[in-house]
Design a protein around this motif. Structure first.
Motif, PDB file in Angstrom:
ATOM      1  N   TYR B  14      -3.876   7.613  -1.548  1.00  0.00           N
ATOM      2  CA  TYR B  14      -2.899   6.728  -0.973  1.00  0.00           C
ATOM      3  C   TYR B  14      -2.247   5.757  -2.145  1.00  0.00           C
ATOM      4  O   TYR B  14      -1.149   5.112  -1.985  1.00  0.00           O
ATOM      5  N   ASP B  15      -3.096   5.585  -3.181  1.00  0.00           N
ATOM      6  CA  ASP B  15      -2.618   4.423  -4.127  1.00  0.00           C
ATOM      7  C   ASP B  15      -2.447   3.193  -3.606  1.00  0.00           C
ATOM      8  O   ASP B  15      -1.427   2.531  -4.303  1.00  0.00           O
ATOM      9  N   GLY B  16      -3.037   2.657  -2.800  1.00  0.00           N
ATOM     10  CA  GLY B  16      -2.917   1.605  -2.282  1.00  0.00           C
ATOM     11  C   GLY B  16      -1.928   1.401  -0.983  1.00  0.00           C
ATOM     12  O   GLY B  16      -1.722   0.431  -0.264  1.00  0.00           O
ATOM     13  N   HIS B  17      -1.195   2.470  -0.721  1.00  0.00           N
ATOM     14  CA  HIS B  17      -0.300   2.371   0.618  1.00  0.00           C
ATOM     15  C   HIS B  17      -1.036   2.766   1.938  1.00  0.00           C
ATOM     16  O   HIS B  17      -2.041   3.281   1.645  1.00  0.00           O
ATOM     17  N   LYS B  18      -0.460   2.401   2.973  1.00  0.00           N
ATOM     18  CA  LYS B  18      -0.875   2.778   4.032  1.00  0.00           C
ATOM     19  C   LYS B  18       0.139   3.768   4.902  1.00  0.00           C
ATOM     20  O   LYS B  18       1.110   3.497   4.805  1.00  0.00           O
ATOM     21  N   LYS B  19      -0.380   4.565   5.724  1.00  0.00           N
ATOM     22  CA  LYS B  19       0.251   5.635   6.508  1.00  0.00           C
ATOM     23  C   LYS B  19       0.344   5.165   8.045  1.00  0.00           C
ATOM     24  O   LYS B  19      -0.724   4.520   8.242  1.00  0.00           O
TER      25      LYS B  19
END
Lengths: 340, 135
Positions: B14-19
């Motif tokens: 996710y490379d630090g992202h949030k879904k």
């Protein structure tokens, strides 16, 4: 270059197409719409196992209706018009986008995922049916983008966006851009909800053509059979095959369990809107179905990790349970629409 | 899935992202919940990414020994395979296959090489000499 910024309220979504439609509608201000509601009204829930469409040598598995059917489906239900344009000339396609922005519009685009630099490296594959909204352009010439699957708005250099819009290959976007025109027609939401549920339920069993078993509940059983056949394949292929299913179900922005949780959320919201308690009961059943799909994904990955207690039979059985539960849901959804 | 069961596994993919996920709250009604990753999903993604990286490394080695043309390296590095590289470039699959051999690749016309430059967004130098690509 001058700064152009149109007002657009960004709201994070699970999935790109439903997110774009719901955000575009909500920004128009007349009808506020959630992502699950857009998904449900478009009757987008399905299952398809397409062995003749190969992605890196693996079959395509889809949990929703094909790209663009959601935008078209929602617009049709709300009696709105989608104005869309494709371009053979890339420069003209970019100019047309700029002139729409100048007119103060926020524009939907179909793009490839691979060429969008703001995507995490591991998520950049050659998938050409991504959707996003452009709402402006800054003084450096970078586009201001509301990409529904991201937490916040992002920017993208013009060259990259051009590449993404004109990527070639399967489902090539050909620069597709669209705006939604509200014709100010009044619609009865109650009626639309039952109509769209009925359509979903009818599609759930698959195509009524003998010999074609790639869709709906029949398709799920078919996939289970294919999984059992993996026993005769090399372990490397089996791992990639199972991993591919899990990715289609979870990674590709489905809100979890291949859109099953999103559909459950739609039924929950529909129950509140119509006051029909039965829809809430069906939302609970759909949640259980989603949980079963998650269990399937977990078992598939454990098998790839070579856990002794999980066999291909276990995985296939869980998948067959998913199919059985979806059959129950279908029967109950259909009996529901008979009463209306 | 219940709100408190939504995995928060800080997946590297996710490379630090949030879904955004959909889950039920305490009253049993649906709400949107951000997730930092699910180990199960992340494992599946990593398997696919590692497979592509493996193919890229193998191609790189084969280019060095002269078994394959630089096109093989670029194809895998840019996450293509022969069918979709064929679709994107407009060459037939059998043509792409031939272009993967050094003998044929080295004799390709400027025009054909430019098509590949455009597909991969590379300069002619980067296309022909894989050492000019950073990695």
């Amino acid at each position: 270059m001058s700064n152009m910024e149109n007002t657009f309220v960004h709201r994070q979504s699970s999935h790109c197409e439903t997110g774009v439609v719901a955000n575009m509608l909500s920004n128009q201000g007349r009808i506020s719409m959630s992502e699950p509601m857009a998904f449900g009204l478009a009757s987008a829930l399905t299952f398809a196992y397409l062995p003749f469409i190969k992605i890196n040598g693996l079959p395509l598995i889809a949990y929703r209706m094909p790209p663009k059917s959601i935008i078209k489906g929602v617009a049709k239900k709300l009696k709105m018009t989608v104005h869309s344009q494709k371009f053979s000339n890339q420069e003209k396609g970019m100019e047309a986008l700029d002139s729409e922005l100048k007119l103060g519009r926020c524009v939907g685009l179909q793009t490839s995922v691979y060429w969008l630099p703001y995507f995490p490296e591991d998520m950049r594959f050659h998938f050409n049916a991504h959707n996003l909204v452009v709402y402006g352009k800054n003084s450096q010439g970078d586009y201001l983008i509301s990409d529904p699957v991201f937490e916040d708005v992002v920017t993208c250099p013009a060259d990259d966006l051009k590449r993404a819009r004109f990527a070639k290959g399967a489902l090539a976007p050909k620069g597709l851009m669209y705006v939604l025109e509200d014709n100010q027609e009044q619609v009865d939401f109650n009626e639309l909800i039952y109509k769209s549920i009925r359509k979903t339920a009818k599609m759930m069993y698959g195509l009524p053509i003998p010999g074609i078993s790639f869709f709906g509940i029949k398709g799920i059983h078919y996939l289970a059979k294919q999984i059992l056949k993996l026993e005769h394949k090399p372990m490397k292929y089996t791992r990639l095959y199972l991993g591919n299913i899990v990715r289609m179900q979870e990674e590709i922005g489905t809100g979890g369990a291949g859109f099953r949780f999103m559909y459950a959320s739609f039924l929950d919201e529909a129950s509140a809107l119509t006051g029909d308690e039965r829809l809430y009961e069906l939302s609970k059943l759909t949640t259980e179905i989603g949980d079963k799909w998650r269990e399937f994904a977990m078992q598939a990955v454990l098998f790839c990790k070579k856990r002794q207690d999980i066999s291909l039979h276990t995985i296939a059985e869980t998948l067959q349970e998913c199919a059985k539960m979806e059959k129950q849901l279908q029967t109950r959804l259909l009996s529901l629409s008979v009463l209306k | 899935m219940r709100e408190d069961k939504v995995p928060q596994d800080n997946s590297p993919t996710y490379d630090g992202h949030k879904k955004l996920m959909y889950a039920t709250d305490k009253e049993g009604h649906y709400t949107g919940v951000q997730s930092s990753g699910w180990e199960v999903e992340s494992f599946a993604t990593s398997m696919a990414v590692e497979d592509l990286q493996q193919l890229t490394l193998e191609a790189k080695a084969a280019v060095k020994t002269g078994e394959l043309s630089p096109l093989a390296y670029h194809m895998h590095k840019h996450r293509f395979d022969i069918p979709n590289l064929s679709q994107v470039s407009g060459f037939f699959q059998w043509q792409v296959k031939r272009h993967l051999t050094p003998k044929v690749f080295n004799r390709l016309s400027q025009r054909k090489l430019e098509i590949y430059c455009d597909v991969f967004a590379l300069s002619m130098r980067q296309l022909i000499n894989i050492e000019d690509n950073n990695e």
